[in-house]
Design a protein around this motif. Structure first.
Motif, short mmCIF file in Angstrom:
data_model
loop_
_atom_site.label_atom_id
_atom_site.label_comp_id
_atom_site.label_asym_id
_atom_site.label_seq_id
_atom_site.Cartn_x
_atom_site.Cartn_y
_atom_site.Cartn_z
N ASP A 142 0.82 -1.21 0.00
CA ASP A 142 0.00 0.00 0.00
C ASP A 142 0.85 1.27 0.00
O ASP A 142 1.70 1.47 0.89
N GLY A 143 0.64 2.11 -1.02
CA GLY A 143 1.31 3.40 -1.09
C GLY A 143 2.79 3.35 -1.40
O GLY A 143 3.46 4.39 -1.42
N VAL A 144 3.31 2.15 -1.64
CA VAL A 144 4.74 2.01 -1.90
C VAL A 144 5.02 1.68 -3.36
O VAL A 144 5.78 2.38 -4.03
N ASN A 145 4.37 0.63 -3.87
CA ASN A 145 4.66 0.20 -5.24
C ASN A 145 3.41 -0.06 -6.06
O ASN A 145 3.45 -0.78 -7.05
N ASP A 146 2.28 0.54 -5.65
CA ASP A 146 1.01 0.21 -6.29
C ASP A 146 0.40 1.37 -7.07
O ASP A 146 -0.80 1.41 -7.32
N HIS A 147 1.23 2.32 -7.49
CA HIS A 147 0.73 3.47 -8.25
C HIS A 147 0.62 3.16 -9.74
O HIS A 147 1.33 2.29 -10.26
N ASP A 148 -0.25 3.88 -10.43
CA ASP A 148 -0.43 3.66 -11.86
C ASP A 148 0.87 3.89 -12.64
O ASP A 148 1.18 3.15 -13.58
N TRP A 149 1.62 4.90 -12.24
CA TRP A 149 2.86 5.19 -12.97
C TRP A 149 3.86 4.04 -12.84
O TRP A 149 4.67 3.80 -13.75
N GLN A 150 3.78 3.31 -11.74
CA GLN A 150 4.68 2.17 -11.57
C GLN A 150 4.23 1.00 -12.44
O GLN A 150 5.07 0.26 -12.97
N ALA A 151 2.92 0.83 -12.61
CA ALA A 151 2.42 -0.18 -13.54
C ALA A 151 2.86 0.14 -14.96
O ALA A 151 3.28 -0.74 -15.73
N ASP A 152 2.76 1.42 -15.32
CA ASP A 152 3.18 1.83 -16.66
C ASP A 152 4.67 1.59 -16.87
O ASP A 152 5.11 1.13 -17.93
N LEU A 153 5.47 1.91 -15.86
CA LEU A 153 6.91 1.73 -15.96
C LEU A 153 7.28 0.25 -16.03
O LEU A 153 8.17 -0.15 -16.80
N LEU A 154 6.58 -0.56 -15.27
CA LEU A 154 6.82 -2.01 -15.30
C LEU A 154 6.55 -2.56 -16.69
O LEU A 154 7.34 -3.35 -17.24
N ALA A 155 5.44 -2.15 -17.28
CA ALA A 155 5.10 -2.60 -18.64
C ALA A 155 6.15 -2.15 -19.65
O ALA A 155 6.52 -2.91 -20.56
N GLU A 156 6.63 -0.92 -19.46
CA GLU A 156 7.65 -0.40 -20.37
C GLU A 156 8.94 -1.20 -20.27
O GLU A 156 9.58 -1.49 -21.27
N ARG A 157 9.32 -1.57 -19.06
CA ARG A 157 10.58 -2.30 -18.87
C ARG A 157 10.50 -3.73 -19.40
O ARG A 157 11.50 -4.29 -19.84
N ILE A 158 9.32 -4.34 -19.35
CA ILE A 158 9.17 -5.72 -19.83
C ILE A 158 9.02 -5.76 -21.35
O ILE A 158 9.37 -6.76 -21.98
N ARG A 159 8.55 -4.67 -21.94
CA ARG A 159 8.26 -4.65 -23.37
C ARG A 159 9.45 -5.19 -24.18
O ARG A 159 10.59 -4.83 -23.96
N GLY A 160 9.14 -6.07 -25.13
CA GLY A 160 10.19 -6.63 -25.97
C GLY A 160 10.51 -8.08 -25.64
O GLY A 160 11.28 -8.73 -26.36
N MET A 161 9.94 -8.58 -24.56
CA MET A 161 10.11 -9.99 -24.22
C MET A 161 8.83 -10.47 -23.55
O MET A 161 8.12 -9.69 -22.93
N PRO A 162 8.53 -11.77 -23.66
CA PRO A 162 7.36 -12.28 -22.95
C PRO A 162 7.64 -12.30 -21.46
O PRO A 162 8.75 -12.60 -21.02
N GLY A 163 6.65 -11.93 -20.70
CA GLY A 163 6.84 -11.92 -19.25
C GLY A 163 5.50 -12.08 -18.55
O GLY A 163 4.47 -11.62 -19.05
N HIS A 164 5.54 -12.72 -17.43
CA HIS A 164 4.33 -12.90 -16.63
C HIS A 164 4.53 -12.19 -15.31
O HIS A 164 5.55 -12.36 -14.64
N VAL A 165 3.58 -11.35 -14.91
CA VAL A 165 3.65 -10.63 -13.63
C VAL A 165 2.69 -11.28 -12.65
O VAL A 165 1.49 -11.36 -12.91
N ASN A 166 3.21 -11.73 -11.55
CA ASN A 166 2.41 -12.35 -10.50
C ASN A 166 2.23 -11.34 -9.37
O ASN A 166 3.18 -11.06 -8.63
N LEU A 167 1.03 -10.79 -9.25
CA LEU A 167 0.74 -9.81 -8.21
C LEU A 167 0.37 -10.54 -6.93
O LEU A 167 -0.52 -11.39 -6.91
N ILE A 168 1.06 -10.21 -5.85
CA ILE A 168 0.91 -10.95 -4.60
C ILE A 168 0.33 -10.06 -3.51
O ILE A 168 0.98 -9.13 -3.04
N PRO A 169 -0.90 -10.29 -3.09
CA PRO A 169 -1.47 -9.53 -1.97
C PRO A 169 -0.73 -9.87 -0.68
O PRO A 169 -0.38 -11.02 -0.43
N LEU A 170 -0.50 -8.86 0.15
CA LEU A 170 0.17 -9.08 1.42
C LEU A 170 -0.83 -9.40 2.52
O LEU A 170 -1.97 -8.97 2.48
N ASN A 171 -0.35 -10.13 3.52
CA ASN A 171 -1.11 -10.23 4.76
C ASN A 171 -0.95 -8.94 5.54
O ASN A 171 0.09 -8.27 5.46
#
Length: 463
Positions: free
Chosen positions: A261-290
């Protein structure tokens, strides 16, 4: 006299050693087969002559762990083993059964020095690397004790596999051998927190295993906050290595992403993650915390939105669902912590093959499997990678690059003194020789051991 660990030897090496004793070559295959069937004493090898067995017993040793604690889930049969090694150290292994086979999660080190903030196995630092035979033993003796054939292996337990790369590669060679357990590389996965030289070296091996990267943030500032390894190998370097890995092997990478929460869950971080993976197949596993009281990190309220944002970029993103926390596993200190194994298995059973399923559900669970449920405030260990000063730049006052760890064998600075932001963990500095799990019945040794004996830790990475 120092005796040789014969189970860490290849069949060819054993054959050469026996030839040097004047024995025929076929004896090497016989001994190798006995070792990989679980023989713990040369006396058991009844197709060898008694003089040869006695001679082998004087020159070689056979590793074999003992069960210090075994816990079995009444709901789904998942088994957690606490193994005691010959030197009194303890490691943990988890056996999980699915419709596609039985998966064992193994440790690669006693302790860990990577310093990830959400992982409790790193708190006391690293004690030592596991040998190839000790990794093999986890698979072999889990299979023998449980009576279940192991079909899949994940190196996601205690330790950073690429910080013990040479021994891990030898283990992979042994467990894949047709005269041994013969587990195919496509049924083996390896998780790393991002040791870049190790990823590059692994790519050169061109193995058909599956690489999983504990990412948890796409930007340098956030990742350095929660994963000190980022101070040595920046996230840009990490993604460059991932692209090189895919180009070399053609194998898809799984990126693990704990939603904080509030650390790595912003829209701009999702956009940046997609940009960094672009060009190769990749699977993102989102893990909810306890929501763990002892943890500074809290569960994100934007998991679904973050997933949708990633999918809008054409990425495959899955969420580990949390359906039930009705299983308590007793920690090593004898305390309970809720672990949602029911929903873990439900996720797996609804999936397809090993590559597409196992990574969606395993990673979040493994860290909790390997921790105890008490606060670890007495630990004062310094992780391998410490926090960079906020004003640190790429250039020093003298105009030279900040140093990076130079030991390419393991991708880290074993001496603990080269470069800014790199240090040696206090457990190693204190000379601790055992992970002082009380469940092993071993006394705590060394200052770090005494502290560890009185403390546990909680990981928020669980359902």
């Amino acid at each position: 006299m120092t005796m040789t660990d014969i189970k860490s030897m290849t069949q060819e090496e054993i054959t050469d050693a026996l030839r040097a004793m004047g024995e025929p070559a076929f004896r090497g295959k016989q001994v190798f087969s006995w070792l990989h069937k679980g023989a713990t004493d040369f006396a058991e090898m009844n197709n060898l002559s008694k003089p040869l067995r006695e001679k082998l017993g004087k020159e070689f040793t056979i590793t074999a762990p003992t069960v210090a604690r075994k816990q079995v889930s009444r709901l789904d049969g998942t088994v957690k083993y606490l193994w005691e090694l010959r030197d009194g150290n303890c490691i943990e292994t988890v056996l999980m059964s699915y419709h596609h086979g039985n998966t064992v999660c193994i440790s690669s080190q006693v302790g860990c020095r990577m310093g990830c903030k959400f992982c409790a196995s790193t708190i006391a630092g690293k004690v030592r690397d596991l040998t190839p035979s000790e990794m093999l033993d986890q698979v072999l003796f889990t299979q023998l004790d449980s009576g279940k054939d192991i079909s899949n292996i994940v190196l996601m337990g205690i330790g950073e596999p690429l910080d013990n790369r040479a021994n891990v590669l030898r283990f992979l060679q042994l467990v894949n051998h047709p005269e041994g357990l013969n587990i195919g590389m496509r049924h083996i996965s390896l998780s790393t927190c991002g040791v870049v030289p190790g990823i590059d070296a692994l790519a050169e091996e061109n193995l058909q295993l599956t690489l999983s990267v504990s990412l948890h943030a796409p930007d340098s500032a956030t990742r350095s906050r929660i994963m000190p390894v980022n101070n040595a190998y920046d996230v840009e370097e990490l993604f460059a290595a991932c692209h090189r890995y895919f180009k070399k092997t053609g194998r898809r990478i799984s990126f693990e992403y704990a939603m904080i929460d509030g650390v790595n869950d912003h829209d701009w971080q999702a956009d940046l993650l997609a940009e960094r993976i672009r060009g190769m197949p990749g699977h993102v596993n989102l893990i909810p915390l306890n929501d763990v009281v002892e943890s500074e990190f809290k569960p994100s309220r934007r998991v679904a939105a973050f997933q949708k944002r990633l999918e809008s970029h054409g990425l495959t993103a899955t969420v580990r669902r949390s359906l039930g926390g009705d299983i308590d596993l007793v920690g090593l200190a004898g305390l309970k912590h809720p672990l949602g194994l029911g929903d873990l298995l439900e996720d797996l059973r609804q999936g397809g093959g090993f590559d597409d399923v196992i990574f969606r559900a395993l990673f979040h669970m493994i860290h909790l499997m390997f921790v105890r449920s008490r606060k670890a405030s007495v630990y004062k260990s310094t992780p391998l990678y410490t926090t960079k000063p906020q004003n640190a730049s790429k250039k020093t006052a003298g105009g030279t690059e900040n140093e990076k760890p130079q030991d390419l064998e393991n991708g880290i600075d074993r001496a603990g003194h080269s470069g800014r932001g790199v240090g040696v963990c206090s457990a190693a500095a204190a000379g601790a020789v055992a992970v002082p799990h009380r469940a092993c019945g071993q006394p705590a040794r060394g200052k770090a051991g005494a502290a560890a004996a009185d403390a546990g830790a909680v990981s928020p990475l669980a359902g």
